[in-house]
Scaffold this active site. Sequence first.
Site, PDB file in Angstrom:
ATOM      1  N   TYR A 122     -13.093  -6.600  71.948  1.00  0.00           N
ATOM      2  CA  TYR A 122     -13.011  -7.361  71.937  1.00  0.00           C
ATOM      3  C   TYR A 122     -13.732  -8.005  72.740  1.00  0.00           C
ATOM      4  O   TYR A 122     -14.310  -9.514  72.904  1.00  0.00           O
ATOM      5  CB  TYR A 122     -11.924  -7.945  73.864  1.00  0.00           C
ATOM      6  CG  TYR A 122     -10.238  -7.891  73.523  1.00  0.00           C
ATOM      7  CD1 TYR A 122      -9.890  -8.203  71.902  1.00  0.00           C
ATOM      8  CD2 TYR A 122      -9.394  -6.038  73.882  1.00  0.00           C
ATOM      9  CE1 TYR A 122      -8.245  -7.881  71.867  1.00  0.00           C
ATOM     10  CE2 TYR A 122      -8.337  -6.574  73.051  1.00  0.00           C
ATOM     11  CZ  TYR A 122      -7.765  -7.258  72.218  1.00  0.00           C
ATOM     12  OH  TYR A 122      -6.291  -6.794  71.638  1.00  0.00           O
ATOM     13  N   ILE A 123     -15.115  -7.041  72.893  1.00  0.00           N
ATOM     14  CA  ILE A 123     -16.818  -7.263  74.287  1.00  0.00           C
ATOM     15  C   ILE A 123     -17.523  -7.781  72.419  1.00  0.00           C
ATOM     16  O   ILE A 123     -17.669  -6.400  71.882  1.00  0.00           O
ATOM     17  CB  ILE A 123     -16.567  -6.921  74.567  1.00  0.00           C
ATOM     18  CG1 ILE A 123     -16.850  -5.676  74.344  1.00  0.00           C
ATOM     19  CG2 ILE A 123     -15.867  -6.966  76.221  1.00  0.00           C
ATOM     20  CD1 ILE A 123     -16.947  -4.489  75.567  1.00  0.00           C
TER      21      ILE A 123
END
Length: 878
Positions: free
Chosen positions: A128-129
């Site tokens: 997600y990052i």
Amino acid sequence: MEEHNEELHADNQQHENNTQDTITKVTGMYKDWFLDYASYVILERAVPAIEDGFKPVQRRIMHSMKDLDDGRYNKVANIVGHTMQYHPHGDASIADAMVQIGQKDLLIDTQGNWGNILTGDRAAASRYIEARLSKFALDVVFSPKITDWQLSYDGRKNEPVNLPVKFPLLLAQGAEGIAVGLSTKILPHNFIELIDASIKHLQGKRFQIYPDFPTAGIMDVSNYNDGMRGGKVRVRAKISQLDKNTLVITEIPFGTNTTSLIESILKANDKGKIKIKKIEDNTAANVEILVHLPSNISPDKTIDALYAFTNCESSISPLGCIIYDNKPLFIGVSEMLRRSTDHTVDLLKAELEIQLDELQEQWHFASLERIFIENRIYREIEEEETWEGVINAIDEGLKPHITHLKREVTVEDITRLTEIRIKRISKFDIDKAQQKIDALEENIAEVKHHLANLIAYAIDYFTRLKKQYGQGKERQTEIRIFDDVDARKVVIRNTKLYVNREEGFVGTSLRKDEYVTDCSDIDDIIVFTRDGMMQVTRVDAKTFVGKNIIHVAIFKKKDKRTIYNMIYRDGKGGASYMKRFSVTSVTRDKEYDLTQGKKGSMITYFSANPNGEAEVVTIILRQAGSIKKLKWDLDFADMSIKGRAVKGNIVTKYSIKRIELKEKGISTLKPRKIWFDDTVQRLNVDGRGELLGAFKGEDRLLIINQKGEVKTILPELTAHFDNDMIVLEKWNPEKPISAIYYDGEKERYFVKRFLVENESKVEKFITEHPKSQLELVMTDWRPMAEVVFYKQRGKDQKPNIEVNLEEFIAVKGIKALGNQLTTDKVRQINALESLPYEEPEEIAAEDMEVVDEETVEGDDDDKGSDSKVSGDGQMGLF
């Protein structure tokens, strides 16, 4: 039975002999396994290299990010997967290491939820990052032409042995690791200070560097020891008083987060060490923890208690261990910086040398190309039928024109000439070609100048880094010398002390007996018995101290203000003596005889006076023989204060019937001198710092801060002071305070003079507008100020004016707006020397003489401890 034992012994002996015949020693591959494992953990996992400041996993992450770098963000999961080509471990360890680098906000430009070092929140999952290399990392970490390479663990890829980092990155980021048999803990340092120290080292100057933490806070580096083994750094949260019942924590110590900090505060509260009402955590981008206190709890004392009993203060032990020449090396941070800076100079030199070679090669070929085209040497190859002939023809054609070249012409040079396109030859511009050669010659001269002045070039390099990347990287952690918080003085009295006077017991479990005072489990108590014995002992559930107790209280070591007044009979039927003394230091659990030691001695009168009070008593004798005077008054104020072992003055040689209190006394002690030590921002009575004056019991301190707030406090040695304090002095209620301030709403300067009207609360004396600010405050009787004006366009410069504030405005209420200073635009306002004024003389304070002291001794945990006196005097008549 004996025969059975002999048979058993014989069987065992036979078994041992058989075993010895079959023992095989295992050597070879097992022999060095542990050493190999230890070496692997030290060199390949836990300890960073001095050359680039990276552990292997960090180096491989950075190398992978450079592989993938195209200027856009990459999913961290993608980077982790790519790093696994180089790093022979799982994806979780790589992702954790990458998050730690990202949270340091130096090498990686992050996007998404990367966690919060303040609250302890973890980063989101790596899918997600996103991340990419920062401009700083691209600038200082990578330089492929001067990088040494090695094969990756599976032999499929090349990876850097060390990255050519041209910056003391190890000290900027810090490092921590536990290996086999050793560990490392290098604390992070300030970006700008590291650059300044590197420049000082290159200039041959001395330098000193101290840690700087991303969590900010306050730090005492008195025992830093250059970051080597045995050093220690004390770190504290920044705590201030929001109001009389609320504390606010705005910065936290390194190594903690708001969650762990709050847990430690709640734990201390549960144990009764501190007393709080509730805690609010409002932390977002910045730390804000509100600690609400009960109405009867001192905020200053609670601040000290938070430092003493919670994670608001912690100690960090650095340990400088790095990898150098494939071996662990223990050195200090100053030596690390010197080595890093010298290594940076070597890398800059290597880059310049490569750049010089490339420029010279460009100059060489540009010159050859010009000769080849300008002299039409390409025509010489028209008749040649073989490749060797073409090469020889060009070589012969060049020879008359190459005397100015700096190296010989090679076959490779001639081959490159044959690859020039006809279109380029036809459009060849001699002037442009010469301009290119001239520009190359200038570049070559510049690089040679840099090489000849390498140190100056390195200093310019570091200066550029500071200018380009130093914005926003100012020091966050405040360096200050800490005063030691005595736990006994700040602990909350969380239990009750009881006494059984007749049987001679004191303790916290005697609930059916007489209540004495609130106490804590780390307090000492002082006990006096009727037979003249005194003892100091630790608070416990039940302790026997001697029958017929006449006085018991919390004991405070080095307490010169508590004075004991005593009359005792010297032996059975002997004379009576009086004495005044203090008890500053004793040996714990040792009995002290306050009489002359004769059998049958007894205390007939005793009082404990917390501020040196001296009462008047009436002595009444028994009727015996021809005694004429049976009754008279005795004033303890007529007697000087001595040590506890003094014999005292004789009262009478006759038998005393009784002693009556006639009149309570006032303090006989001189006012107490108090100093303010700016280094630790605390009051003291030891002569350190600036003398504030001599204080009697009712005297107060005046405090004014930059926000335009004024308050008065009692001069307690536990008081805390904020950094924005601009006035600290002994308060004279009759002396006006003069202030010049800028009113944000009216956009004018105003003058006011006022007295502090409410000594028990903080009052603001400038207006509440957000742009209002205090310009000048003076506490002299007759202050003077100078006003400097801006020069207005088309007008002459208005001369400075001097203002006598005493004449300018009368003393008014603290809430008054004041008088407008001027309508002209003010450049600045300066304080001038005040007009003369004769102040009334104060009584000089003198140190009280105390003799015959002993040192408190006990077990190791007890040394150097003392506790808060209960504050109430106790008096006894016998």
